[in-house]
Design an enzyme around this catalytic site. Structure first.
Site, PDB file in Angstrom:
ATOM      1  N   HIS A   1       0.839  -1.225  -0.053  1.00 53.23           N
ATOM      2  CA  HIS A   1      -0.030   0.118  -0.018  1.00 53.23           C
ATOM      3  C   HIS A   1       1.032   1.176  -0.011  1.00 53.23           C
ATOM      4  CE1 HIS A   1      -3.718   2.071   2.026  1.00 53.23           C
ATOM      5  NE2 HIS A   1      -3.140   3.030   1.198  1.00 53.23           N
TER       6      HIS A   1
ATOM      7  N   HIS B   1       1.245   4.754  -2.709  1.00 54.72           N
ATOM      8  CA  HIS B   1       0.809   5.610  -3.520  1.00 54.72           C
ATOM      9  C   HIS B   1       2.280   6.441  -4.131  1.00 54.72           C
ATOM     10  CE1 HIS B   1      -3.567   5.228  -2.407  1.00 54.72           C
ATOM     11  NE2 HIS B   1      -2.950   5.304  -1.315  1.00 54.72           N
TER      12      HIS B   1
ATOM     13  N   GLU C   1     -11.160   3.382   6.047  1.00 55.59           N
ATOM     14  CA  GLU C   1     -10.070   4.505   6.608  1.00 55.59           C
ATOM     15  C   GLU C   1     -10.673   5.603   7.482  1.00 55.59           C
ATOM     16  OE1 GLU C   1      -7.949   6.599   3.551  1.00 55.59           O
ATOM     17  OE2 GLU C   1      -6.363   7.303   4.906  1.00 55.59           O
TER      18      GLU C   1
ATOM     19  N   HIS D   1      -9.761   1.223  -0.995  1.00 54.72           N
ATOM     20  CA  HIS D   1      -9.625   1.798   0.217  1.00 54.72           C
ATOM     21  C   HIS D   1     -10.957   1.926   0.768  1.00 54.72           C
ATOM     22  CE1 HIS D   1      -5.804   2.982  -1.222  1.00 54.72           C
ATOM     23  NE2 HIS D   1      -5.400   3.963  -0.424  1.00 54.72           N
TER      24      HIS D   1
ATOM     25  N   ASP E   1       1.633   6.963   1.865  1.00 53.98           N
ATOM     26  CA  ASP E   1       2.218   8.306   1.465  1.00 53.98           C
ATOM     27  C   ASP E   1       3.529   8.582   2.271  1.00 53.98           C
ATOM     28  OD1 ASP E   1       0.029   8.818  -0.785  1.00 53.98           O
ATOM     29  OD2 ASP E   1      -0.957   8.489   1.066  1.00 53.98           O
TER      30      ASP E   1
HETATM   31  N1  ADE Z   1      -4.316   8.762  -1.904  1.00 56.04           N
HETATM   32  C1  ADE Z   1      -3.251   8.613  -1.638  1.00 56.04           C
HETATM   33  N2  ADE Z   1      -3.191   8.270  -0.249  1.00 56.04           N
HETATM   34  C2  ADE Z   1      -4.446   8.017   0.026  1.00 56.04           C
HETATM   35  C3  ADE Z   1      -5.451   7.589   1.315  1.00 56.04           C
HETATM   36  N3  ADE Z   1      -4.402   7.633   2.516  1.00 56.04           N
HETATM   37  N4  ADE Z   1      -6.563   7.458   1.370  1.00 56.04           N
HETATM   38  C4  ADE Z   1      -7.123   7.575   0.182  1.00 56.04           C
HETATM   39  N5  ADE Z   1      -6.695   7.926  -0.922  1.00 56.04           N
HETATM   40  C5  ADE Z   1      -5.420   8.221  -0.922  1.00 56.04           C
HETATM   41 ZN    ZN Z   2      -3.588   4.776   0.667  1.00 58.91          ZN
END
Ligand code: ADE
Ligand code: ZN
Length: 331
Positions: free
Chosen positions: A14, A16, A197, A194, A276
């Site tokens: 996971h 991005h 969250e 996703h 990220d």
């Molecule tokens: N895009 C990049 N990081 C993300 C995250 N944590 N949740 C949803 N979309 C994303």
């Molecule tokens: Zn993510």
């Protein structure tokens, strides 16, 4: 926690790629492409990374991605991340990319995917990091736009192994994307999304039942629904949990209050990931170190997390066995 548990072979599931854009590279690419940034310095960029929730992060993340313009930019971004993997014992990575973040501002899809996949090929050959690519749809945009993105990507279908769903979760349930996920599965792609969250357990159910996902990205809100926890445990549906991300985006107030240990104790297939890393304070090692410092994890838990990262991957059974043996040898 001894350091050797931080050096176990691992997979990351996971991440991005746009979220691995460090401020230093943001400045370098802005200069290379003749773009102005609304910051005076790298320090000013880092100082701006104070988020209240997912959306406040996404606003900066999409703004930052504007410096990515050429195939070389996408190559350099991906290569820098793969070098981190090699340095941090990440032996396999399954990387998200967001084509719409780029195509919607006029960057052709081939520029994006050619740059990323060239770096992935070199990462395998020169760094020994194996990888796969997951094409994500931006859920704040329409289902029709997602379908058009899939159509545009299909000629490059041998370059990615799954499709995913990211961006603003609340108000954009998985059900909105049922048709495009149906199409993607019919074309032979695996699916992830996703869910849970910021969104409710119902979104996790929708991802499982309607999008037929193989993994849930995040999923930490599953604990609010005991029947869902039972289902996830029984089917060993992996959760790609992102500890530092969850703290930065205020999903939990402190790492000591993160529910990762609880999820493991419930028997769920939990993995640790960076999400990220340039925005949330670190890559795999920093995430592992943060949970090891704040949560009552045993050495066995840390080994389970390393094993789960391979078990939950989209590698073949044979490749999984090879990596699991490497984990066993390192313990
Ligand atoms: N895009 C990049 N990081 C993300 C995250 N944590 N949740 C949803 N979309 C994303
Ligand atoms: Zn993510």
């Amino acid at each position: 926690m001894t350091t050797n548990l931080l050096t176990l072979p691992k997979a990351e599931l996971h991440i991005h790629i746009e979220g691995s854009l460090e401020p230093e590279m943001m400045f370098a690419l802005a200069q290379r492409n003749g773009l102005a940034l609304p910051y005076d310095s790298v320090e000013a960029v880092r100082a701006a990374y104070q988020f209240e929730h997912l959306q406040s992060f996404l606003d900066l993340y999409y703004a930052g991605a504007r410096v990515l313009q050429t195939e070389q930019d996408f190559y350099d971004l991906t290569w820098a991340y793969l070098e981190k993997c090699a340095a941090q014992f990440v032996r396999h990575t399954e990387i998200f990319f967001d084509p719409q973040t780029h195509t919607d501002r006029g960057i052709p899809f081939p520029v994006v995917i050619d740059g990323i996949t060239a770096a992935l090929r070199d990462g395998q050959q020169r760094l020994g990091v194996s990888s796969g690519l997951i094409l994500c749809f931006l859920r704040h945009l329409s289902a029709e736009a997602a379908m058009a993105t899939l159509e545009e990507a299909l000629p490059y279908g041998d370059r990615f192994l799954a499709v995913g769903l990211d961006s603003s979760e609340m108000g954009h349930p998985p059900s909105k994307f049922q048709a495009v996920f149906d199409r993607a599965r019919a074309e032979g792609f695996l699916t992830v999304a996703h869910a849970g969250e910021e969104g409710p357990p119902e979104y996790i159910w929708e991802a499982l039942k309607l999008l037929k996902v193989s993994r849930i990205d995040h999923g930490v809100r599953c604990v609010e629904d005991p029947a869902l926890v039972d289902f996830l445990g029984e089917h060993q549906i992996p959760l790609t949990v992102c500890p530092l991300s969850n703290i930065k985006l205020c999903v939990f107030d402190t790492m000591a209050h993160h529910n990762l240990k609880h999820l493991l104790d419930l028997g769920l297939c939990v993995t640790v990931n960076s999400d990220d890393p340039a925005y949330f304070g670190g890559y795999m090692t920093e995430n592992m170190a943060a949970i090891a410092a704040a949560l009552p994890l045993t050495p066995e838990d840390m080994i389970t997390l390393a094993q789960n990262s391979f078990r939950a991957s989209f590698l073949s059974d044979e490749q999984k066995q090879t990596f699991l043996q490497a984990v066993a040898q390192a313990t």
